[in-house]
Motif scaffolding. Structure first.
Motif, PDB file in Angstrom:
ATOM      1  N   LEU A  41       4.017  -1.233   3.748  1.00 43.70           N
ATOM      2  CA  LEU A  41       3.656   0.153   3.231  1.00 43.70           C
ATOM      3  C   LEU A  41       4.718   0.772   2.783  1.00 43.70           C
ATOM      4  O   LEU A  41       5.967   0.737   3.152  1.00 43.70           O
ATOM      5  CB  LEU A  41       3.493   0.761   4.670  1.00 43.70           C
ATOM      6  N   ARG A  42       4.589   1.760   1.599  1.00 46.24           N
ATOM      7  CA  ARG A  42       5.609   2.304   0.972  1.00 46.24           C
ATOM      8  C   ARG A  42       5.125   3.907   0.847  1.00 46.24           C
ATOM      9  O   ARG A  42       4.246   4.334   0.574  1.00 46.24           O
ATOM     10  CB  ARG A  42       5.771   1.770  -0.567  1.00 46.24           C
ATOM     11  N   LYS A  55       3.993   9.419  -8.493  1.00 43.07           N
ATOM     12  CA  LYS A  55       4.644   8.389  -7.939  1.00 43.07           C
ATOM     13  C   LYS A  55       4.063   7.280  -7.303  1.00 43.07           C
ATOM     14  O   LYS A  55       4.474   6.028  -7.424  1.00 43.07           O
ATOM     15  CB  LYS A  55       6.368   9.053  -7.410  1.00 43.07           C
ATOM     16  N   ALA A  56       3.396   7.765  -6.377  1.00 46.28           N
ATOM     17  CA  ALA A  56       2.649   6.738  -5.211  1.00 46.28           C
ATOM     18  C   ALA A  56       1.823   5.862  -6.336  1.00 46.28           C
ATOM     19  O   ALA A  56       1.742   4.657  -5.929  1.00 46.28           O
ATOM     20  CB  ALA A  56       2.071   7.454  -4.382  1.00 46.28           C
ATOM     21  N   PHE A  57       1.056   6.432  -7.156  1.00 45.29           N
ATOM     22  CA  PHE A  57       0.369   5.646  -8.056  1.00 45.29           C
ATOM     23  C   PHE A  57       0.920   4.675  -8.939  1.00 45.29           C
ATOM     24  O   PHE A  57       0.403   3.810  -9.480  1.00 45.29           O
ATOM     25  CB  PHE A  57      -0.821   6.521  -8.716  1.00 45.29           C
ATOM     26  N   ALA A  74      -1.753  -2.327  -3.850  1.00 39.72           N
ATOM     27  CA  ALA A  74      -2.980  -2.923  -3.629  1.00 39.72           C
ATOM     28  C   ALA A  74      -4.074  -1.615  -3.692  1.00 39.72           C
ATOM     29  O   ALA A  74      -5.226  -1.781  -3.655  1.00 39.72           O
ATOM     30  CB  ALA A  74      -3.024  -3.640  -2.685  1.00 39.72           C
ATOM     31  N   ALA A  75      -3.591  -0.679  -2.961  1.00 40.75           N
ATOM     32  CA  ALA A  75      -4.236   0.849  -2.528  1.00 40.75           C
ATOM     33  C   ALA A  75      -3.300   1.901  -2.280  1.00 40.75           C
ATOM     34  O   ALA A  75      -2.211   1.796  -2.172  1.00 40.75           O
ATOM     35  CB  ALA A  75      -5.080   0.447  -1.277  1.00 40.75           C
ATOM     36  N   VAL A 112       0.810  -0.963   0.199  1.00 36.72           N
ATOM     37  CA  VAL A 112       0.091  -0.048  -0.039  1.00 36.72           C
ATOM     38  C   VAL A 112       1.001   1.253  -0.047  1.00 36.72           C
ATOM     39  O   VAL A 112       1.736   1.511   0.792  1.00 36.72           O
ATOM     40  CB  VAL A 112      -0.905   0.086   1.256  1.00 36.72           C
ATOM     41  N   ALA A 113       0.612   2.099  -0.975  1.00 37.61           N
ATOM     42  CA  ALA A 113       1.350   3.477  -1.036  1.00 37.61           C
ATOM     43  C   ALA A 113       0.850   4.290   0.092  1.00 37.61           C
ATOM     44  O   ALA A 113      -0.362   4.529  -0.094  1.00 37.61           O
ATOM     45  CB  ALA A 113       1.275   4.068  -2.339  1.00 37.61           C
TER      46      ALA A 113
END
Length: 265
Positions: free
Chosen positions: A229-230, A42-44, A50-51, A14-15
């Motif tokens: 988690l990123r 970048k996050a997407f 996954a979300a 998950v970002a």
């Protein structure tokens, strides 16, 4: 070894995007589309998460920047078919709630402050002060409304009427956004757009939240204990701490503190 074998299922990621502070264009910590845009993109984009989770703590600010950031989140969520979940910390009010509503689901701590779906404009009038001190104000314009709401001149009822029209139009945009994002969850017999604020449990009853919960427990419950988690955020350069930037940041810090103080924080 597992990373090189595509047929083995990897743990979900998950970002997490942190959105903390006043929404606007001024100050090192301000939230705006120019600085957040690359972070959100970048996050997407990285690794098909996954979300995307929004770690949100904002008393609001610029309606335009709120709209730009929210629209970017919605566009990327739709393009990449990735769900977005918002987690409110201390407050998601005014523009902060605009950002929260960009998510598909909103969670908060039981004591989080939510709402303030309204628009405000505030200033000072100092014409009597400068008159008492012998200061003469000289302003020349082309266009009778060019000096609208000049704080050094007496208030003009026509200017006030124009300002109220602008505020009502912005408020309508805000209401349309909330209805578009939360419409089927909101009660039909209550006006939630008066600028009122609520704690999380009451906000959930009113359809403004989807539940009481914190980021990691909710994500583990949703994606399993091995969820990764990123985190993404705006990085600050060392040199931005010096010179004029330091002065601007000090002023912004005072303004931000005042914005949070409106909600007892």
């Amino acid at each position: 070894m597992k990373r090189w074998l595509p047929f083995l299922k990897s743990d979900p990621t998950v970002a997490v995007i942190r959105l903390s502070g006043v929404i606007g264009t001024q100050g090192r910590g301000a939230l705006n589309d120019a600085t957040l845009g690359p972070v959100i993109e970048k996050a997407f984009a990285k690794g098909k998460p996954a979300a995307v989770a929004l770690e949100l703590n904002s008393p609001g600010g610029s309606p335009v920047q709120s709209s730009l950031i929210g629209a970017r989140i919605r566009r990327l969520a739709a393009e990449k078919d990735i769900p977005v979940i918002a987690f409110v910390e201390d407050v998601a009010a005014s523009g902060g709630y605009w950002l929260a509503a960009a998510a598909d689901e909103i969670y908060a701590d039981a004591s989080s402050v939510v709402g303030s779906i309204g628009v405000i404009s505030a200033s000072f009038g100092v014409h009597e002060f400068i008159k008492e001190h012998g200061v003469e104000r000289r302003v020349y314009t082309a266009g009778k409304s060019k000096s609208m709401l000049d704080p050094f001149r007496p208030e003009n009822p026509e200017d006030v009427a124009r300002l109220k029209t602008l505020l009502e139009d912005i408020h309508t945009n805000f209401i349309d956004h909330i209805k578009d994002r939360r419409g089927d969850k909101l009660p039909e017999d209550l006006d939630l757009f008066t600028g009122e604020i609520w704690l999380a449990r009451r906000a959930q009853e009113l359809g403004l939240l989807d539940g009481i919960g914190h980021l990691l427990p909710v994500l583990k419950d949703r994606f399993g204990d091995k969820v990764k988690l990123r985190r993404y955020g705006v990085r600050r350069g060392l040199m931005s701490r010096f010179g004029m930037q330091m002065v601007q940041d000090a002023v912004h810090g005072i303004e931000e503190r005042a914005a949070f103080a409106r909600f007892g924080l």
